[in-house]
Design an enzyme around this catalytic site. Sequence first.
Site, PDB file in Angstrom:
ATOM      1  N   SER A 157       0.922  -1.138   0.061  1.00 57.93           N
ATOM      2  CA  SER A 157       0.107   0.056   0.003  1.00 57.93           C
ATOM      3  C   SER A 157       0.850   1.166  -0.048  1.00 57.93           C
ATOM      4  CB  SER A 157      -0.994   0.172   1.288  1.00 57.93           C
ATOM      5  OG  SER A 157      -0.339  -0.237   2.414  1.00 57.93           O
ATOM      6  N   ASN A 181     -16.674  28.084 -22.654  1.00 60.55           N
ATOM      7  CA  ASN A 181     -17.574  26.864 -21.889  1.00 60.55           C
ATOM      8  C   ASN A 181     -17.114  26.959 -20.229  1.00 60.55           C
ATOM      9  OD1 ASN A 181     -18.232  25.853 -24.464  1.00 60.55           O
ATOM     10  ND2 ASN A 181     -16.242  24.783 -24.750  1.00 60.55           N
ATOM     11  N   LYS A 187     -16.734  30.020 -28.755  1.00 56.88           N
ATOM     12  CA  LYS A 187     -16.994  29.231 -27.490  1.00 56.88           C
ATOM     13  C   LYS A 187     -16.387  29.849 -26.218  1.00 56.88           C
ATOM     14  CE  LYS A 187     -19.465  26.233 -27.136  1.00 56.88           C
ATOM     15  NZ  LYS A 187     -19.706  24.915 -27.388  1.00 56.88           N
ATOM     16  N   SER A 196     -12.909  26.643 -27.241  1.00 63.35           N
ATOM     17  CA  SER A 196     -13.025  25.349 -28.029  1.00 63.35           C
ATOM     18  C   SER A 196     -12.089  25.483 -28.976  1.00 63.35           C
ATOM     19  CB  SER A 196     -14.237  25.393 -28.748  1.00 63.35           C
ATOM     20  OG  SER A 196     -14.291  24.478 -29.909  1.00 63.35           O
ATOM     21  N   ASN A 235      -2.407  -2.905  12.626  1.00 60.34           N
ATOM     22  CA  ASN A 235      -3.925  -2.805  12.928  1.00 60.34           C
ATOM     23  C   ASN A 235      -4.258  -1.582  13.360  1.00 60.34           C
ATOM     24  OD1 ASN A 235      -3.608  -5.235  11.335  1.00 60.34           O
ATOM     25  ND2 ASN A 235      -4.626  -6.687  12.739  1.00 60.34           N
ATOM     26  N   GLN A 247      -7.265  -2.744   3.396  1.00 58.75           N
ATOM     27  CA  GLN A 247      -6.064  -1.795   2.891  1.00 58.75           C
ATOM     28  C   GLN A 247      -6.688  -0.892   1.860  1.00 58.75           C
ATOM     29  OE1 GLN A 247      -2.044  -3.084   2.742  1.00 58.75           O
ATOM     30  NE2 GLN A 247      -2.231  -3.141   0.445  1.00 58.75           N
ATOM     31  N   TYR A 268      -9.600  -7.147  11.953  1.00 58.47           N
ATOM     32  CA  TYR A 268      -8.897  -6.715  10.809  1.00 58.47           C
ATOM     33  C   TYR A 268      -8.711  -7.675   9.475  1.00 58.47           C
ATOM     34  CZ  TYR A 268      -5.376  -4.749   7.390  1.00 58.47           C
ATOM     35  OH  TYR A 268      -4.860  -4.324   6.310  1.00 58.47           O
ATOM     36  N   LYS A 306      -7.851   3.286   1.503  1.00 58.63           N
ATOM     37  CA  LYS A 306      -7.392   4.578   1.581  1.00 58.63           C
ATOM     38  C   LYS A 306      -7.396   5.183   0.322  1.00 58.63           C
ATOM     39  CE  LYS A 306      -4.117   2.535   4.423  1.00 58.63           C
ATOM     40  NZ  LYS A 306      -5.050   1.440   4.514  1.00 58.63           N
ATOM     41  N   GLU A 320     -18.601  22.499 -14.927  1.00 56.93           N
ATOM     42  CA  GLU A 320     -19.035  21.145 -15.402  1.00 56.93           C
ATOM     43  C   GLU A 320     -17.998  19.928 -14.726  1.00 56.93           C
ATOM     44  OE1 GLU A 320     -20.063  21.273 -19.981  1.00 56.93           O
ATOM     45  OE2 GLU A 320     -18.396  22.573 -19.658  1.00 56.93           O
ATOM     46  N   THR A 345     -39.527  26.374 -10.372  1.00 54.45           N
ATOM     47  CA  THR A 345     -39.636  24.941  -9.547  1.00 54.45           C
ATOM     48  C   THR A 345     -39.835  24.151 -11.268  1.00 54.45           C
ATOM     49  OG1 THR A 345     -42.395  25.070  -9.583  1.00 54.45           O
ATOM     50  CG2 THR A 345     -41.139  25.727  -7.940  1.00 54.45           C
ATOM     51  N   HIS A 346     -39.490  22.887 -11.111  1.00 59.45           N
ATOM     52  CA  HIS A 346     -39.682  22.132 -12.378  1.00 59.45           C
ATOM     53  C   HIS A 346     -39.000  22.736 -13.629  1.00 59.45           C
ATOM     54  CE1 HIS A 346     -42.966  19.843 -10.434  1.00 59.45           C
ATOM     55  NE2 HIS A 346     -43.366  21.030 -10.016  1.00 59.45           N
TER      56      HIS A 346
END
Length: 470
Positions: free
Chosen positions: A36, A298, A296, A290, A123, A335, A330, A338, A303, A168-169
Amino acid sequence: MANQQPNAPGGAPTNQMWGGRFTEAVTDEVAAFNASITFEQRLARYDIQGSRAQAQALEAAGVLSAAERLAIDDGLDAILAEIEAGQFPFSIRLEDIHMNVEARLTERIGDPGRKLHTGRSRNDQVATDVRLYLKAEIGRILALARATQRALVTCGRAHQDVIICGYTHLQKAQPVLFAHHMLAYVEMLERDAGRLADCRARLDASPLGSGALSGANIPIPRDVSGPAMGFAGLTQNSLDAVADRDFSLEFMAAAGICMMHLSRLAEELILWSTHEFGLIELPDRFCTGSSMMPQKKNPDMPELIRGKTGRVYGDLIALLTTMKGLPLAYNKDMQEDKEPLFDAVDTLAGCLSITAAMMAGAKVNRARAAAALSGGYLLATDLADYLASHGMPFREAHEVVGRIVRHCIDRGIEITDLTVADFQGFSATFQADIADYATIPASVARKSQPGGTAPARVAERLAFWEKTLP
Ligand code: ARG
């Protein structure tokens, strides 16, 4: 190799930390699969902090002399310096951060290093490290959440008088203050911060001294090591202490909810940045162009925040799934805790930081905000409430106003284009004061109950947050 010893028959190297009962070493492939250390180097400082506390407790127990304890402390100092300088020789053969640090300590200071693991297991060590790490990271994330709230308040304050169309909606609904909309996210982030602080308070207990699963044979005082690491308390069941990862899960659940909030804000920024809405202009530095379409701009940052939300949900589900079938105590499966945790920490911190910076620079297009207030019959509820407050049952009022809206739609006019006489043509309950009642500013100002969008309430709440937020 420095980290192996030829102690098996035929001289095959096995692991120096646990090689005694083995007759052959793991293959390179198994060593790499098992390790690890490749992804947990960020735990180093907490592992060292835990080892210092362990040495302190061992000294109190009489296992280490004062001189040995000092040697350990100095050795750990030097190791931390090596790690911070990027000069620590991390070894996959030593599996994890715990054995890398311990082996290096012994390499540097000899025998006292070999005594350090008395009464300790990896552990309880890993549980200690991750709790220390998460405690520190929650502190950092709380500060970022505060900064994000701050930026939202600043953005609200800068556009304090702007009324926008509320939805709303995603259908036009009622007018609200833009600042009220910003403050909605401030409230959400406040609860997110509360969840994270709760999580931190619950994980603030030292597992050290729980050993592999049952505790330690030697009375090594846990009430020395725990406070030495700054833990508020001690875990009360050794099996629980080494076997659970609910603190990581709780963090990721809280992080997931916070990401959901950030993602909804991001979605609104994306929508509001469109030509069609045009409500908000994000600073250029948070957008990209772009490669093909020169016109563009963006909204990549929002996003990405919206996109990264899925990762954090995935992190939570990954660890929940890893944990669900594990018998106490354990298991090596754990492991796998993480990478999702670290990913959730990094993702949430990054998204909060970007959101804070972005909101501090966001500008509302006032003309577009004003234009969006027409066309949606945003005052229809106000008309119904007017009739209801003059004694008409609300259901009947709703019906009357429905006819008024139909009338406006058919003629392509606004509610605000109607005269008092027009209103009275639909119901004799309408009085001359309807002209002043049925305006956008009056509609907003009437929402003066606690939590409403009236300018007076919103100004109070802005002031409250400006005072409260650091
Ligand atoms: N690297 C291990 C982990 O992250 C540390 C604990 C290992 N314990 C053990 N008995 N193999 O879970």
